[in-house]
Structures are given as structure tokens and as C-alpha cells.
Design a protein around this motif. Structure first.
Motif: not given
Length: 681
Positions: A552-569
Motif C-alpha cells: 500500500d505504501a508503494f501505491a500511495r507514493t503516486g508513482r508506478l513501480p520503476a523497473a530494476l536495473p538490467k543484469a550487469p556484464r
């Protein structure tokens, strides 16, 4: 001659009298209530002055509605920007009205003269007091610019009771900042300072309404307002009670005040909108959980380490919940929330992969026999599933291999303060919560995972132009990405979307603490639920008590979840069947000595902790590695990256790495591994 001499005497006496007044007490007039503001300058909390007055700093150009300023100047001082502190025309008009009508119809005081009276309050109305006020006004005009005079007046003007200044009045009477006032509100605030105690909105609302009407009528008569606008403003019904001053982030404000060194404005990194939303969430959830349950929450920006919201308790004034105790800084048992870092170090050391198989079965480490939360065993599972299901036995087996002291040292290196009983060393029990930690430190550790292993020290007080702190190492980028990727697949709470937030829950021994910490590509949020006194709460489990609050806290930040970083080399992404043979199955240390003459794997050279001179040229000899024991084939890894197999004599030459610390790992066909760390210099 006599007239000239008399003029000289009068001038000298006047000059002496003016000199006797001394300097203007501007420093005292500039004292204001301490204000704690958010990252955008919005007021979080203010503290009354020592005598109980509310006086907030204000800048007319940025903090006050333009319509209010126009009304104020039109009503109080039309020629404010053209006179030198005293307006002879206004004084003459006021004197003529007094003579012809026998009463004061309109005052002759300018805003500068009113400011002089506020700086040096008069004891009684007299000609000498008026002359003193005029002299002080002239002095003010010489020392200050017009905008500074207006700002100081707007901060000192009385509005009744302990409210001083336009901001205190707008917040105290209207519940809003004076940036966006309606016409009715502007006229009211123009009228109140003329007789602040007899027009107090909370005590004499009828008098306040009548005074507002007189301001509107006069402005309509002078052509400043239209008759229709004035009539509509007069019809607006006024509130009849004061509103409380803002009380957002009280624990953060208290902490900032204690370390603010007397600053009048303290800027925090918090976001007022997010803080307000998450405080409301915590308050609602605590009410549903019961009167003895407290909740703490910390949200941070992954990139900067800045705290965006901190909720220390559901209600600052709730004594039953110990509301003034900041539970986000309290030391509590973390339950299973340290498990991701055990797996991270295991991934970093290269003896296990997220898709390696682990045994979840009864096992004993001396006198210690860990059990799963549900008292059952899953058999053979992947490391991914073991972490997602928070199985205890595989985590302790990995910790036994990683080393409790090494885990504690790495977490401390990343900025987390672990609290152990006096004279007690880290042990295997720390993997299941046998250690103390603060919620904010736990959030700092988790925020390092989307940063690919570098922990940014959390900060709550804005640094301004100061250089931000340097990041701290938690684990290798590949290992951090692998942990985040595993946690992203953790089954979410009921009615929550899957694969949106990487998170972990935890429950401390005896149901005393319930935890949930999660992150996306932008924000990390941690939640703690429990009783402040540490008493047990039967049935209090992280997955059912804390995880829903986290989502619920993530929902109330008012932003859609951001993608995690891509796999490093260098990240190995493969199913179990396609993993190198040593990585397909993990075996605990107790199984590495198996039968007959078979010896445990051990790196004989180089020695762990040794220092090796760096190669001076490209033709320098390679670094030899020699191993004893283990089951062939033996795989060599340098800093977690496979470089090939050792020969039949259990030896290999590797290209000498550059200066710095190098981790050398050798794994055999049965999953046994040994690691040394050497320094190339």
C-alpha cells in the motif's frame, strides 16, 4: 538672530533626542519560530518561540498571494513604494478628518510606521510616541529596502492571540499557506491587524466578519474591487475556530531541531506529500491492528540515499503506543530480513547460483538445529525458491559456509549497525534474527540492491551545496542483481500484483516484530510492526501484518513501480541443467569430506590475505594457483568469473590481475569450494 539661535537650539535638541533613541532593535525583530521544511520548502512542522508566539518567516514575493498584497497596500498605505517612511498627505488627511469629524476616520500611519511600532511597542498613545514612530520609520527606510520592510511587517503583524505574521494567521485561522488566498480570505487578513484581539476569528467571529465587510466596502468605493466581487466575498461564511499548526514528520523534525544549531529554517530531504500520505496509511493500519500496536516506516530514494518519508509511530501524541518514541530508530530483531545478504555473499563467492539446488532437510550445527517457520521441510529446492519461501535451513547452511563474522563485517562495512549481546560474537542464529538492527539501517542495506551492491548512507537533512557522502560496498554488482531478481519473484500478499516490487518479510522470535522491506528501481521502503515495549503479539507475522502495508505504501507514493536495473556484464543466467557442474548442487561444509582418502578442497597457493607484487610489464609471469583435494574437474573463478579448469596436477596459471584485491575461488565436481582473497600491489 534670536530666531536663528532658537532654531539651532531646537535642531540640537532634536538631534540629541534622536541620538538618545539608540539603534533599532532589528535583530530581535527578526527572530522567528524555527521552521522545518521539506525538500521543496513546504512546511512540515514549526516550533513556537520561547514565549509561546507563532511567528513564521515570510517573503512577500514568493510566499504571499498577490491579491492580498494589493488589498493591503490599497487599504493601509497606497504610496508605500514612493514615500520615505512617512506620508505627509496621509497624515494631513487624517488630521483634517479628526478636526472636521471629531474622530479618526482613517489612520495616517504608513506600513513602515506600523512596523516601527511593532518593533518598539508604545506604552500609550501620545504625540511623543507618534514622533518617535515617525523617526524610527525614517531610519527603517534608510537601513532597509522596501521589500525587506514589507517582509518584516508581514512577519510581525499581530492577528490575535499568539499568532503573529501573515503565515501564522493563514495557517492558524484558514488552515492554508498564504500563497493562494481567496478574496474573502485576503480581506479578512487585511482587517484583523487593526484590532487583533477584538477581532479574533476564534473568539469574535462576528466582529471579524464586520471588519472584513468594511475593508471590502472601502475597496469597492475606491474602485479597487467591483461591487459584485465585494458582495460575493462578504457572503462567504468564516470558520469559527483555529486550526492546528502542521505536524508532519514530528520525529524527524525533533531530531533535526536537536542538531540544527539554532537555524531558523531547517530543510529536510522529506517529501511532504509522500509523508502525509504514508502517515495516513500508518495511522489507518495501526487502528485496524489494535490500540497497542505501533508501526514505523521509512522510504528512501535509491540513487541519493535521501529519506523521502519517515513515520516513527502512528500518532505522536498516543501515549499508549509510546507515540513519541521513534520506532524507525529503535533496535529490534530483524527476523529473516537478513537472509538476502547471506545469499548475496554466497552468490558473490561463486559456490552457489540462484538456480543451484539446496537441501531443505533436518540438519544440526553442533547444538544448533534450525527449523523452518512452519515446522516442515521442502526437500530439494533451488536457492531462488528457498529465499522466496524464506526457508531457514538452507539459509543457515549457506551462512555456515559464508561465515557469520564475515556477514556481520560486510553489513557493518555497508553502514548498518548490528547490535549483539555484550561480549558475544556473531553466530549462525543471526541469520534468523539473533541480532539487533534499526529499521533505517535495514532500509539502507536493501537500497543497495537496486544500486547493484553499493550502499548509499541515508541522510535526512538537506546538504545544500555540500558534497554527498561516498557510497559503501555491500556486495558485487552481479550478486546484488541476482538477489534483487530473486526477490522480485517473491509471492506478493493477497490482492497485490506480482513481479512489481522486490521484497522480503521477516518475523522475529516470539512474534515480537513483523517486517517487510521492498524496492523498485527508484524507491526502497521498509515497514516494522509490533509493540514498542517488545511484548509478544501472537499471530503477528511479517507476511500478513507488514507486507500489505508495504505494498500500500508503494501505491500511495503516486508513482508506478520503476523497473530494476538490467543484469550487469558477466551475469550467468541459466537453468540448473545448464549450470557448470559444481554449481548445480550446493553441499554444506559437513558433507565436503565424504569417504576414503578423499580430501577437502583447499587452495594451497596463494595464501589467503597474502600480498603479491604487481607485474611490471606485459611479459611478466602469470599468477600460479595450486590446490589440494577436491574431486576433478576443478573450476577456477577470478572475482566470480569462471576462467577455466585446473589441470590434472590441480594447478593453473592465470593472467595476473591489476592492482587491488582479487578473490580467487576453486570449485570441484561435487560443489565443494575454497576461496582466498589476495592483494596485488
Amino acid at each position: 538672530m534670536i530666531v536663528a539661535a532658537l532654531c539651532v537650539v531646537v535642531a540640537a535638541a532634536t538631534a540629541g533626542w534622536i541620538a538618545s533613541l539608540g539603534p533599532l532593535p532589528l535583530d530581535q525583530a527578526r527572530q522567528v519560530s524555527t521552521s522545518v521544511v521539506d525538500r521543496n520548502g513546504r512546511l512540515l512542522r514549526a516550533y513556537a518561540m520561547a514565549d509561546g508566539r507563532w511567528r513564521l518567516p515570510v517573503h512577500a514575493a514568493t510566499d504571499v498571494d498577490r491579491r492580498y498584497l494589493d488589498l493591503l497596500l490599497a487599504y493601509e498605505d497606497k504610496r508605500f513604494y514612493s514615500h520615505a517612511g512617512v506620508d505627509p498627505r496621509a497624515l494631513g488627511r487624517a488630521a483634517w478628518q479628526l478636526i472636521t469629524q471629531g474622530r479618526i476616520v482613517s489612520g495616517g500611519s504608513t506600513i513602515t510606521m506600523q512596523l516601527a511600532r511593532l518593533i518598539e511597542p508604545r506604552q500609550q498613545r501620545s504625540l511623543s510616541a507618534k514622533l518617535r514612530q515617525m523617526v524610527r520609520a525614517l531610519q527603517l527606510e534608510r537601513q532597509l529596502r522596501k521589500d525587506q520592510i514589507l517582509d518584516l511587517y508581514l512577519a510581525l503583524a499581530p492577528f490575535g492571540g499568539n499568532l503573529e505574521g501573515i503565515r501564522s494567521a493563514a495557517i492558524g485561522y484558514l488552515g492554508k499557506e498564504p500563497k493562494r488566498l481567496s478574496l474573502a480570505e485576503s480581506a479578512l487578513l487585511v482587517a484583523l491587524p487593526q484590532s487583533p484581539e477584538t477581532r479574533r476569528l476564534d473568539r469574535f467571529p462576528d466582529a471579524a466578519t464586520a471588519a472584513r465587510a468594511r475593508v471590502l466596502d472601502r475597496m469597492a468605493q475606491d474602485g479597487v474591487l467591483s461591487t459584485d466581487d465585494a458582495a460575493q466575498a462578504k457572503a462567504v461564511v468564516l470558520a469559527r475556530q483555529r486550526t492546528p499548526m502542521p505536524m508532519l514528520a514530528p520525529h524527524s523534525a525533533d531530531q533535526a531541531l536537536a542538531t540544527g544549531k539554532g537555524a531558523s529554517i531547517i530543510r529536510l530531504t522529506l517529501d511532504a506529500a509522500m509523508q502525509r500520505a504514508l502517515e495516513a496509511l500508518v495511522r489507518d493500519r495501526a487502528a485496524a491492528l489494535g490500540p497497542d500496536i505501533s508501526i514505523a516506516l521509512v522510504a528512501v530514494d535509491n540513487a541519493s540515499g535521501e529519506i523521502l518519508a519517515r513515520v516513527g509511530s502512528p500518532d505522536y501524541f498516543d501515549s499508549r503506543r509510546a507515540g513519541q518514541v521513534d520506532m524507525s530508530r529503535a533496535i529490534r530483531s530483524p527476523g529473516s530480513t537478513l537472509k538476502p545478504f547471506i545469499y548475496g555473499l554466497a552468490f558473490e563467492d561463486g559456490f552457489v547460483h540462484p538456480d543451484s539446488l539446496l537441501d531443505d532437510r533436518p540438519i544440526r550445527f553442533g547444538a544448533y538445529a534450525p527449523e523452518n517457520f512452519d515446522m516442515t521441510f521442502q526437500g530439494t529446492v533451488t536457492a531462488r525458491k528457498a529465499l522466496q519461501l524464506s526457508l531457514n535451513v538452507p539459509a543457515i547452511a549457506l551462512l555456515d559456509r559464508v561465515g557469520s563474522s564475515r556477514l556481520a563485517a560486510r553489513l557493518k562495512q555497508a553502514g548498518a549497525a548490528l547490535i549483539l549481546p555484550k561480549d558475544e560474537a556473531p553466530g549462525l542464529a543471526m541469520g534468523l534474527g539473533g541480532v539487533g538492527i534499526r529499521l533505517q539501517d535495514l532500509v539502507q542495506l536493501y537500497a543497495a540492491l537496486p544500486r547493484l551492491g553499493s550502499a548509499m548512507p541515508l541522510r535526512e537533512v538537506a546538504l545544500g551545496e555540500a558534497k554527498p557522502p561516498e557510497p559503501l560496498r555491500l556486495m558485487d554488482p552481479v550478486a546484488a542483481w541476482q538477489v534483487g531478481n530473486v526477490l522480485l519473484g517473491t509471492p506478493p500478499p493477497d490482492n497485490a500484483a506480482a513481479n512489481r516490487i522486490a521484497f522480503k518479510t521477516g518475523t522475529s522470535y516470539g512474534y515480537r516484530d513483523a517486517w517487510s522491506v521492498g524496492f523498485d528501481g527508484r524507491v526502497t521502503i521498509g515497514v516494522w510492526v509490533g509493540r514498542p515495549d517488545g511484548a509478544a503479539v501472537p499471530g503477528l507475522v511479517g507476511r500478513t501484518a507488514a507486507a500489505p502495508i508495504l505494498f500500500d505504501a508503494f501505491a500511495r507514493t503516486g508513482r508506478l513501480p520503476a523497473a530494476l536495473p538490467k543484469a550487469p556484464r558477466g551475469t550467468l543466467v541459466a537453468s540448473n541443467a545448464k549450470l557448470p557442474l559444481p554449481l548445480r548442487r550446493f553441499r554444506p561444509l559437513g558433507e565436503l569430506l565424504r569417504n576414503g582418502a578423499e580430501q577437502a578442497l583447499h587452495i594451497q597457493f596463494p595464501l589467503n590475505g597474502s600480498r603479491i607484487e604487481a607485474a611490471g610489464d606485459a611479459n611478466a609471469p602469470s599468477l600460479p594457483v595450486k590446490v589440494a583435494g577436491g574431486v576433478l574437474p576443478l573450476t577456477m573463478l577470478v572475482n566470480g568469473v569462471a576462467v577455466g579448469e585446473l589441470d590434472g596436477r590441480r594447478q593453473r596459471l592465470i593472467d595476473q590481475p591489476g592492482p587491488g584485491f582479487v578473490r580467487l575461488t576453486v570449485m570441484d565436481a561435487m560443489g565443494a569450494a575454497d576461496t582466498v582473497v589476495v592483494r596485488i600491489q
